[in-house]
Motif scaffolding. Structure first.
Motif, PDB file in Angstrom:
ATOM      1  N   HIS A   6       0.847  -1.181   0.000  1.00 37.85           N
ATOM      2  CA  HIS A   6       0.000   0.000   0.000  1.00 37.85           C
ATOM      3  C   HIS A   6       0.889   1.239   0.000  1.00 37.85           C
ATOM      4  O   HIS A   6       1.747   1.400   0.856  1.00 37.85           O
ATOM      5  N   MET A   7       0.686   2.140  -0.950  1.00 34.99           N
ATOM      6  CA  MET A   7       1.603   3.243  -1.150  1.00 34.99           C
ATOM      7  C   MET A   7       1.345   4.436  -0.236  1.00 34.99           C
ATOM      8  O   MET A   7       1.967   5.471  -0.367  1.00 34.99           O
ATOM      9  N   MET A   8       0.427   4.321   0.727  1.00 31.14           N
ATOM     10  CA  MET A   8       0.259   5.372   1.708  1.00 31.14           C
ATOM     11  C   MET A   8       1.422   5.362   2.704  1.00 31.14           C
ATOM     12  O   MET A   8       1.634   6.311   3.431  1.00 31.14           O
ATOM     13  N   GLN A   9       2.178   4.299   2.752  1.00 32.27           N
ATOM     14  CA  GLN A   9       3.332   4.197   3.629  1.00 32.27           C
ATOM     15  C   GLN A   9       4.593   3.940   2.807  1.00 32.27           C
ATOM     16  O   GLN A   9       4.524   3.415   1.705  1.00 32.27           O
ATOM     17  N   ARG A  10       5.736   4.343   3.376  1.00 31.72           N
ATOM     18  CA  ARG A  10       7.011   4.076   2.697  1.00 31.72           C
ATOM     19  C   ARG A  10       7.164   2.582   2.497  1.00 31.72           C
ATOM     20  O   ARG A  10       6.966   1.808   3.437  1.00 31.72           O
TER      21      ARG A  10
END
Length: 295
Positions: A6-10
Motif C-alpha cells: 500500500h503506497m500510503m506508507q514508505r
C-alpha cells in the motif's frame, strides 16, 4: 511477496523479493510525497552522475552495483539494517548461479524474520530477568487496557495482584515498551522484541523458566485448549538438519500469522523443543519414529 505494498506508507524493503520492484515503488512513494520529484532530483540527491541510471536499473537495462546501491539507500530512507537487506536483495536478483541464489535467499529469509523484532538495549537486563514483564506486555496487547491493573491481573493465568501489575507496567513505560495514548488506552510500541547477543545466557535461563511452566499443562487444560505431544525420533545428521530448517520455517509462519491478527484476545505459549537424547552412532541409522506420546 511480489505484490505492491500500500503506497500510503514508505515501502518496506523486507516485503520484497525483487530489488527492481522495490526501487520502482520507493521512487513512486517519493513522487507521491513531493509531487514534482524526478529521476534527475533523485540522482542529484544520491550523488549519481547519470540522471537516468535509476530508471535503467528499474527496467532491467542496467545492473545495480554495490557502490550505487549504497548511494541510493539513504535517499530512500533506509537505515543500516535495511540497507544491508537491500544489498542482499540486489545480490539475489542479479546472481546467475542457482546455489548462490539459494544461499542469498536463505539469508534473506533469516534477516526478514529478524526484522520484525525490535532489538532491546543491553541496559534492559531487568526485562529478561523476570518473565512477568513479557506476560504483562502481551496482556496489554490483547486487552483494551486503560490502567485497570486489577482487571489485567485477573486476565492472566495464574492471576497477578494489582500492585504487581502496576510495578511491571511502570517499568515497561519507562523502557518505552508500552505507551499511553491520548485516549487513555495503553499499547505496546513493538509487537515483537529481541534480546541483544550479550544477554544470551540470561535468555537461556528465561527459556528454561517458560519450559518449566509448561509441565502442568497436560493436567490443567483439556485437549481442545492445548496440544501436548512428544516424539522420540531416530534420524541421520542430514534429516536432523532438515527438521531444524522445518522448525525454523514453522516459527516464521507462526510469527506471520500472529503479526496479521487484527484482534488478539488471549495469550498462548508455544514451546517447541528439539534436542538430542543420546550420543551419535558411528554409521548410518534408520529414520523412523521410535516412540510417540500424546495426551
Amino acid at each position: 511477496m511480489e505484490g505492491k505494498p500500500h503506497m500510503m506508507q514508505r515501502p518496506n524493503v523486507y516485503q520484497y523479493d525483487d530489488f527492481r520492484l522495490f526501487l520502482r515503488d520507493a521512487f513512486e512513494f517519493k513522487k507521491m510525497e513531493e509531487g514534482d520529484y524526478s529521476y534527475r532530483k533523485f540522482a542529484a540527491a544520491a550523488g549519481i552522475a547519470n540522471p537516468g541510471y535509476l530508471l535503467d536499473v528499474i527496467i532491467g537495462k542496467r545492473t545495480l552495483s554495490r557502490n550505487q546501491a549504497l548511494k541510493m539507500a539513504p535517499v530512500f530512507g533506509l537505515n543500516e539494517t535495511e540497507t544491508d537487506f537491500f544489498l542482499l536483495l540486489a545480490q539475489f536478483g542479479q546472481s546467475k548461479k542457482d546455489p548462490k541464489r539459494q544461499e542469498f535467499y536463505q539469508d534473506m529469509l533469516s534477516r526478514r524474520n529478524r526484522s520484525r523484532f525490535a532489538r532491546l538495549s543491553p541496559s534492559l537486563v531487568k526485562y529478561y530477568q523476570d518473565y512477568h514483564y513479557s506476560l504483562v506486555r502481551c496482556a496489554i496487547e490483547a486487552m483494551d487496557f486503560r490502567g485497570d491493573c486489577e482487571a489485567l491481573g485477573k486476565f492472566l493465568d495464574p492471576p497477578m495482584a494489582p500492585a504487581q501489575v502496576r510495578k511491571y507496567l511502570e517499568d515497561l513505560e519507562e523502557w518505552h515498551l508500552v505507551v499511553k495514548d491520548s485516549d487513555g488506552r495503553y499499547r505496546v510500541t513493538e509487537k515483537f522484541v529481541e534480546p541483544p547477543p550479550t544477554l544470551s545466557a540470561m535468555v537461556r535461563r528465561l527459556n528454561r523458566e517458560w519450559i518449566l511452566q509448561s509441565a502442568e499443562v497436560p493436567f490443567k487444560f483439556g485437549s481442545s485448549d492445548r496440544h501436548v505431544s512428544t516424539l522420540l525420533l531416530m534420524v541421520s545428521e542430514g534429516t536432523r538438519k532438515v527438521l531444524m530448517e522445518k522448525i525454523e520455517a514453522f516459527r516464521k509462519e507462526v510469527l506471520d500469522i500472529v503479526e496479521k491478527d487484527p484482534a488478539p484476545e488471549t495469550i498462548m505459549q508455544l514451546s517447541v523443543q528439539f534436542f538430542p537424547k543420546s550420543r551419535k552412532i558411528n554409521g548410518n541409522g534408520s529414520n523412523r519414529a521410535h516412540t510417540e506420546q500424546k495426551s
